[in-house]
Design a protein around this motif. Structure first.
Motif, PDB file in Angstrom:
ATOM      1  N   ASN A  92      -5.575 -18.874 -24.113  1.00  0.00           N
ATOM      2  CA  ASN A  92      -6.447 -18.738 -22.952  1.00  0.00           C
ATOM      3  C   ASN A  92      -5.810 -17.720 -22.022  1.00  0.00           C
ATOM      4  OD1 ASN A  92      -8.026 -18.892 -20.690  1.00  0.00           O
ATOM      5  ND2 ASN A  92      -7.988 -21.115 -20.521  1.00  0.00           N
ATOM      6  N   ASN A  94      -7.804 -15.851 -19.871  1.00  0.00           N
ATOM      7  CA  ASN A  94      -8.847 -15.513 -18.918  1.00  0.00           C
ATOM      8  C   ASN A  94      -8.260 -14.969 -17.623  1.00  0.00           C
ATOM      9  OD1 ASN A  94     -10.881 -16.291 -20.623  1.00  0.00           O
ATOM     10  ND2 ASN A  94     -11.355 -18.204 -19.566  1.00  0.00           N
ATOM     11  N   PHE A 134      -9.745 -16.785 -25.364  1.00  0.00           N
ATOM     12  CA  PHE A 134     -10.468 -16.606 -24.106  1.00  0.00           C
ATOM     13  C   PHE A 134      -9.940 -15.361 -23.406  1.00  0.00           C
ATOM     14  CE2 PHE A 134     -10.796 -21.510 -23.891  1.00  0.00           C
ATOM     15  CZ  PHE A 134     -11.855 -21.488 -24.789  1.00  0.00           C
ATOM     16  N   ALA A 136     -11.995 -13.742 -20.802  1.00  0.00           N
ATOM     17  CA  ALA A 136     -12.951 -13.469 -19.730  1.00  0.00           C
ATOM     18  C   ALA A 136     -12.286 -12.683 -18.600  1.00  0.00           C
ATOM     19  CB  ALA A 136     -13.515 -14.784 -19.180  1.00  0.00           C
ATOM     20  N   ASP A 160     -14.431 -16.060 -25.916  1.00  0.00           N
ATOM     21  CA  ASP A 160     -14.997 -15.861 -24.583  1.00  0.00           C
ATOM     22  C   ASP A 160     -14.677 -14.449 -24.118  1.00  0.00           C
ATOM     23  OD1 ASP A 160     -15.863 -15.873 -21.978  1.00  0.00           O
ATOM     24  OD2 ASP A 160     -14.813 -17.697 -21.384  1.00  0.00           O
ATOM     25  N   GLY A 162     -16.636 -13.050 -21.524  1.00  0.00           N
ATOM     26  CA  GLY A 162     -17.418 -12.926 -20.301  1.00  0.00           C
ATOM     27  C   GLY A 162     -16.817 -11.928 -19.332  1.00  0.00           C
ATOM     28  N   SER A 183     -18.810 -20.118 -31.294  1.00  0.00           N
ATOM     29  CA  SER A 183     -19.138 -20.046 -29.867  1.00  0.00           C
ATOM     30  C   SER A 183     -18.752 -18.670 -29.341  1.00  0.00           C
ATOM     31  CB  SER A 183     -18.389 -21.136 -29.079  1.00  0.00           C
ATOM     32  OG  SER A 183     -18.634 -21.007 -27.686  1.00  0.00           O
ATOM     33  N   SER A 185     -19.259 -15.971 -25.875  1.00  0.00           N
ATOM     34  CA  SER A 185     -19.759 -15.637 -24.538  1.00  0.00           C
ATOM     35  C   SER A 185     -19.659 -14.142 -24.318  1.00  0.00           C
ATOM     36  CB  SER A 185     -18.960 -16.359 -23.449  1.00  0.00           C
ATOM     37  OG  SER A 185     -19.364 -15.895 -22.160  1.00  0.00           O
TER      38      SER A 185
END
Length: 272
Positions: A92, A94, A134, A136, A160, A162, A183, A185
């Motif tokens: 992660n 992000n 992730f 983002a 992810d 995003g 999944s 994004s």
């Protein structure tokens, strides 16, 4: 038995005290700790303060697999530390905080203070076990990163991206090559109907269960129809705050629901 009952909370309190006090976070003192203690300390430290690359280096180990560095002020030095290890299952990274800009510097100079794409790709080169990533808010990520993921992290299931504002239709076409993706994004990116069509006709079309394309300014009803025409396992689709979407998308959604009602759990969209 009485002593055992107090051991666990005492350990947690001790680790929390170390995490809160920068004077106690000395890399030379942290490095010899056993891996399970390092993991606990790392989880505590990211909640309280930024970590220097040296401290991060002292806490990682060859079996580090689940790493949450969300919203820390990452630099290339941090990523160089991450690249030393290759057993990550979940990363992660992000960066959802607003970037810190220095007064008196140009936009280009400020961009250079962010983690570079090349440093990120170096981390991903050895992450063959990675299934959750992730990213983002990464303003430096482009199609090059997507190509690295496809070539070196083939088992990605959750991705992810995003507000990775440099991603576009070419990026979407590369992402579609991930044959295990469940999944995805792409919230706030610059994909258009062309990118949606690529995803709908890609290898990922048979595996994607959750797709978030909200706040994408350039997708239209035609793109939604092309996307739904190819997705086979979709359970969740979010495309709110897309200003070019009209009520025509509801027709495509109704058709998809008739054919795949057993799968669908959530549909959210905004009609303008």
């Amino acid at each position: 038995m009485y002593e055992t009952s107090w051991h666990y909370p005492l350990l947690e309190l001790s680790l929390a005290s170390v995490a809160k006090d920068p004077r106690l976070c000395i890399p030379e003192h942290l490095s010899p700790l056993p891996p399970h203690i390092k993991d606990k300390l790392l989880r505590s430290m990211r909640r309280y303060k930024d970590m220097s690359p040296q401290v991060l280096d002292s806490l990682l180990h060859k079996n580090s697999s689940d790493l949450d560095l969300q919203d820390l002020d990452l630099t290339d030095k941090h990523l160089e530390v991450l690249a030393k290890y290759h057993n990550y299952r979940k990363l992660n990274l992000n960066q959802t905080k607003k970037p810190k800009f220095k007064f008196g510097t140009t936009d280009k100079e400020n961009m250079m203070t962010l983690p570079s794409e090349s440093a990120l790709c170096t981390v991903l080169l050895g992450a063959k076990y990675l299934h959750t990533l992730f990213l983002a808010g990464w303003a430096t990520v482009t199609t090059e990163t997507m190509t690295t993921i496809v070539n070196h992290c083939p088992f990605i299931r959750l991705l992810d991206l995003g507000y990775c504002t440099r991603l576009n239709d070419c990026s979407a076409a590369v992402i579609g090559q991930l044959g295990h993706l469940e999944s995805l994004s792409l919230t706030g990116t610059h994909i258009t109907d062309v990118g949606l069509a690529s995803i709908g006709s890609s290898e990922s079309a048979a595996t994607i269960k959750e797709l978030r394309i909200n706040k994408c300014q350039d997708i239209t009803d035609a793109g939604i129809e092309l996307l739904l025409g190819g997705l086979q396992a979709l359970e969740i689709l979010i495309f709110t705050a897309c200003p070019k979407i009209t009520d025509d998308s509801r027709v495509a959604l109704d058709r998809y629901l008739r054919e795949h009602r057993v799968n669908v759990k959530q549909l959210s969209w905004t009609v303008y």
